[in-house]
Motif scaffolding. Structure first.
Motif, PDB file in Angstrom:
ATOM      1  N   PHE A   1     -43.170 -18.990 -40.277  1.00 40.50           N
ATOM      2  CA  PHE A   1     -42.376 -19.036 -41.495  1.00 40.50           C
ATOM      3  C   PHE A   1     -41.643 -17.716 -41.713  1.00 40.50           C
ATOM      4  N   VAL A   2     -42.342 -16.597 -41.575  1.00 43.50           N
ATOM      5  CA  VAL A   2     -41.735 -15.287 -41.817  1.00 43.50           C
ATOM      6  C   VAL A   2     -40.642 -15.004 -40.795  1.00 43.50           C
ATOM      7  N   ALA A   3     -40.900 -15.299 -39.514  1.00 42.76           N
ATOM      8  CA  ALA A   3     -39.893 -15.061 -38.473  1.00 42.76           C
ATOM      9  C   ALA A   3     -38.656 -15.923 -38.719  1.00 42.76           C
ATOM     10  N   SER A   4     -38.856 -17.174 -39.107  1.00 42.18           N
ATOM     11  CA  SER A   4     -37.715 -18.050 -39.392  1.00 42.18           C
ATOM     12  C   SER A   4     -36.936 -17.541 -40.594  1.00 42.18           C
ATOM     13  N   GLY A   5     -37.655 -17.142 -41.638  1.00 45.18           N
ATOM     14  CA  GLY A   5     -36.988 -16.594 -42.820  1.00 45.18           C
ATOM     15  C   GLY A   5     -36.205 -15.341 -42.499  1.00 45.18           C
ATOM     16  N   TRP A   6     -36.792 -14.493 -41.657  1.00 42.38           N
ATOM     17  CA  TRP A   6     -36.141 -13.258 -41.207  1.00 42.38           C
ATOM     18  C   TRP A   6     -34.799 -13.573 -40.554  1.00 42.38           C
ATOM     19  N   GLU A   7     -34.801 -14.536 -39.635  1.00 40.66           N
ATOM     20  CA  GLU A   7     -33.568 -14.886 -38.922  1.00 40.66           C
ATOM     21  C   GLU A   7     -32.559 -15.569 -39.848  1.00 40.66           C
ATOM     22  N   ILE A   8     -33.022 -16.458 -40.711  1.00 42.28           N
ATOM     23  CA  ILE A   8     -32.100 -17.140 -41.623  1.00 42.28           C
ATOM     24  C   ILE A   8     -31.441 -16.132 -42.562  1.00 42.28           C
ATOM     25  N   LEU A   9     -32.222 -15.233 -43.140  1.00 37.35           N
ATOM     26  CA  LEU A   9     -31.664 -14.248 -44.063  1.00 37.35           C
ATOM     27  C   LEU A   9     -30.696 -13.307 -43.356  1.00 37.35           C
ATOM     28  N   HIS A  10     -31.004 -12.937 -42.102  1.00 35.71           N
ATOM     29  CA  HIS A  10     -30.066 -12.111 -41.342  1.00 35.71           C
ATOM     30  C   HIS A  10     -28.829 -12.897 -40.928  1.00 35.71           C
ATOM     31  N   GLY A  11     -28.978 -14.180 -40.778  1.00 32.96           N
ATOM     32  CA  GLY A  11     -27.821 -15.007 -40.461  1.00 32.96           C
ATOM     33  C   GLY A  11     -26.869 -15.160 -41.630  1.00 32.96           C
ATOM     34  N   LEU A  12     -27.389 -15.021 -42.851  1.00 35.70           N
ATOM     35  CA  LEU A  12     -26.561 -15.178 -44.046  1.00 35.70           C
ATOM     36  C   LEU A  12     -26.042 -13.856 -44.614  1.00 35.70           C
ATOM     37  N   ALA A  13     -26.913 -12.873 -44.761  1.00 40.55           N
ATOM     38  CA  ALA A  13     -26.529 -11.650 -45.465  1.00 40.55           C
ATOM     39  C   ALA A  13     -25.441 -10.822 -44.770  1.00 40.55           C
ATOM     40  N   PRO A  14     -25.570 -10.469 -43.490  1.00 40.70           N
ATOM     41  CA  PRO A  14     -24.536  -9.614 -42.886  1.00 40.70           C
ATOM     42  C   PRO A  14     -23.121 -10.205 -42.901  1.00 40.70           C
ATOM     43  N   PRO A  15     -22.928 -11.507 -42.588  1.00 44.33           N
ATOM     44  CA  PRO A  15     -21.553 -11.988 -42.666  1.00 44.33           C
ATOM     45  C   PRO A  15     -21.012 -12.002 -44.090  1.00 44.33           C
ATOM     46  N   ILE A  16     -21.870 -12.317 -45.058  1.00 42.74           N
ATOM     47  CA  ILE A  16     -21.416 -12.261 -46.455  1.00 42.74           C
ATOM     48  C   ILE A  16     -20.954 -10.846 -46.775  1.00 42.74           C
ATOM     49  N   VAL A  17     -21.762  -9.875 -46.402  1.00 37.94           N
ATOM     50  CA  VAL A  17     -21.453  -8.477 -46.700  1.00 37.94           C
ATOM     51  C   VAL A  17     -20.183  -8.021 -45.989  1.00 37.94           C
ATOM     52  N   THR A  18     -20.103  -8.213 -44.675  1.00 35.65           N
ATOM     53  CA  THR A  18     -18.953  -7.679 -43.937  1.00 35.65           C
ATOM     54  C   THR A  18     -17.654  -8.366 -44.334  1.00 35.65           C
ATOM     55  N   ILE A  19     -17.700  -9.668 -44.539  1.00 29.30           N
ATOM     56  CA  ILE A  19     -16.472 -10.384 -44.900  1.00 29.30           C
ATOM     57  C   ILE A  19     -16.028 -10.028 -46.316  1.00 29.30           C
ATOM     58  N   VAL A  20     -16.966  -9.940 -47.251  1.00 25.99           N
ATOM     59  CA  VAL A  20     -16.586  -9.592 -48.626  1.00 25.99           C
ATOM     60  C   VAL A  20     -16.125  -8.135 -48.709  1.00 25.99           C
TER      61      VAL A  20
ATOM     62  N   GLY B   1     -35.298  -8.261 -49.260  1.00 23.14           N
ATOM     63  CA  GLY B   1     -36.303  -7.966 -50.273  1.00 23.14           C
ATOM     64  C   GLY B   1     -37.056  -9.214 -50.698  1.00 23.14           C
ATOM     65  N   TYR B   2     -36.371 -10.359 -50.701  1.00 20.60           N
ATOM     66  CA  TYR B   2     -37.060 -11.620 -51.017  1.00 20.60           C
ATOM     67  C   TYR B   2     -38.165 -11.883 -50.002  1.00 20.60           C
ATOM     68  N   LEU B   3     -37.855 -11.664 -48.755  1.00 19.28           N
ATOM     69  CA  LEU B   3     -38.846 -11.889 -47.705  1.00 19.28           C
ATOM     70  C   LEU B   3     -40.029 -10.927 -47.874  1.00 19.28           C
ATOM     71  N   ALA B   4     -39.719  -9.664 -48.062  1.00 18.58           N
ATOM     72  CA  ALA B   4     -40.786  -8.672 -48.254  1.00 18.58           C
ATOM     73  C   ALA B   4     -41.569  -8.976 -49.524  1.00 18.58           C
ATOM     74  N   GLY B   5     -40.852  -9.334 -50.587  1.00 18.55           N
ATOM     75  CA  GLY B   5     -41.504  -9.635 -51.852  1.00 18.55           C
ATOM     76  C   GLY B   5     -42.439 -10.828 -51.770  1.00 18.55           C
ATOM     77  N   ALA B   6     -42.089 -11.810 -50.950  1.00 16.75           N
ATOM     78  CA  ALA B   6     -42.956 -12.974 -50.774  1.00 16.75           C
ATOM     79  C   ALA B   6     -44.229 -12.594 -50.040  1.00 16.75           C
ATOM     80  N   LEU B   7     -44.158 -11.596 -49.176  1.00 21.53           N
ATOM     81  CA  LEU B   7     -45.343 -11.165 -48.431  1.00 21.53           C
ATOM     82  C   LEU B   7     -46.295 -10.315 -49.272  1.00 21.53           C
ATOM     83  N   VAL B   8     -45.757  -9.583 -50.256  1.00 19.29           N
ATOM     84  CA  VAL B   8     -46.568  -8.631 -51.029  1.00 19.29           C
ATOM     85  C   VAL B   8     -47.834  -9.268 -51.622  1.00 19.29           C
ATOM     86  N   PRO B   9     -47.722 -10.323 -52.425  1.00 17.11           N
ATOM     87  CA  PRO B   9     -48.977 -10.891 -52.965  1.00 17.11           C
ATOM     88  C   PRO B   9     -49.787 -11.634 -51.908  1.00 17.11           C
TER      89      PRO B   9
END
Length: 195
Positions: free
Chosen positions: A1-20, A57-65
């Motif tokens: 779950f964590v590895a998949s979330g890691w890849e999905i979040l990296h698949g979304l965040a960088p293009p949003i950031v660079t394009i915007v 941070g969402y991914l890290a935050g989900a792991l904290v508790p």
């Protein structure tokens, strides 16, 4: 779950950031009026990288508790807050809104990174990096293509930048075109299949 979330979040965040970031000035002109095109665009260019910190941070935050890191996380967050106050006091007087934007980025990244590093180590996880690096390359190229096109037309820059990113995901074999089209048609099914 964590590895998949890691890849999905990296698949979304960088293009949003660079394009915007590439279309920040025309976008701020459209959203807030031409008088805000310059200064607001600069702030948007500085603040958008916080999106990466938030996504991860969402991914890290989900792991904290889940792995009992509340005490460590509290220390990290309070240290980040103290650093934020200090850096804002230093940067805002001479640089105004730009200083506040830089302070935000300089605070969010270390807090997110420290939380994620501690959580991953405590949980004994190994996060996949090969596809993440390829996604980052695709996002940077998409942003570079978007920048000049966004000067001609905001819509043209956004559409072509997105298509370049998606095309590079296929060319770099991060994801096959069929899987990408299926994900675009039925994102819930793909999310469920990842765990």
């Amino acid at each position: 779950f964590v590895a998949s979330g890691w890849e999905i979040l990296h698949g979304l965040a960088p293009p949003i950031v660079t394009i915007v970031i590439a279309v920040a000035h025309p976008l701020s002109g459209l959203l807030f009026g031409e008088q805000f095109r310059g200064p607001t665009g600069t702030v948007l260019m500085l603040v958008w990288p916080v999106v990466i910190a938030i996504f991860l941070g969402y991914l890290a935050g989900a792991l904290v508790p889940a792995i009992n890191l509340l005490k460590v996380w509290t220390v990290i967050v309070f240290a980040g807050a103290a650093f934020s106050v200090v850096i804002n006091l230093i940067l805002i007087p001479p640089f105004g809104a730009d200083g506040a934007a830089v302070a935000t980025v300089a605070t969010e990244f270390p807090v997110m990174a420290a939380t994620l590093i501690v959580a991953v180590r405590r949980a004994g996880l190994r996060l996949p990096m090969r596809r993440v690096w390829l996604m980052l390359v695709a996002a940077v190229v998409a942003g570079a293509v978007t920048y000049p096109l966004g000067r001609l037309s905001l819509l043209l820059g956004l559409v072509v930048g997105t298509l370049v990113y998606l095309g590079l995901l296929h060319v770099l074999r991060v994801v096959e075109a069929g899987a990408l089209l299926a994900a675009l048609r039925r994102p819930r099914d793909v999310a469920r299949s990842l765990g």
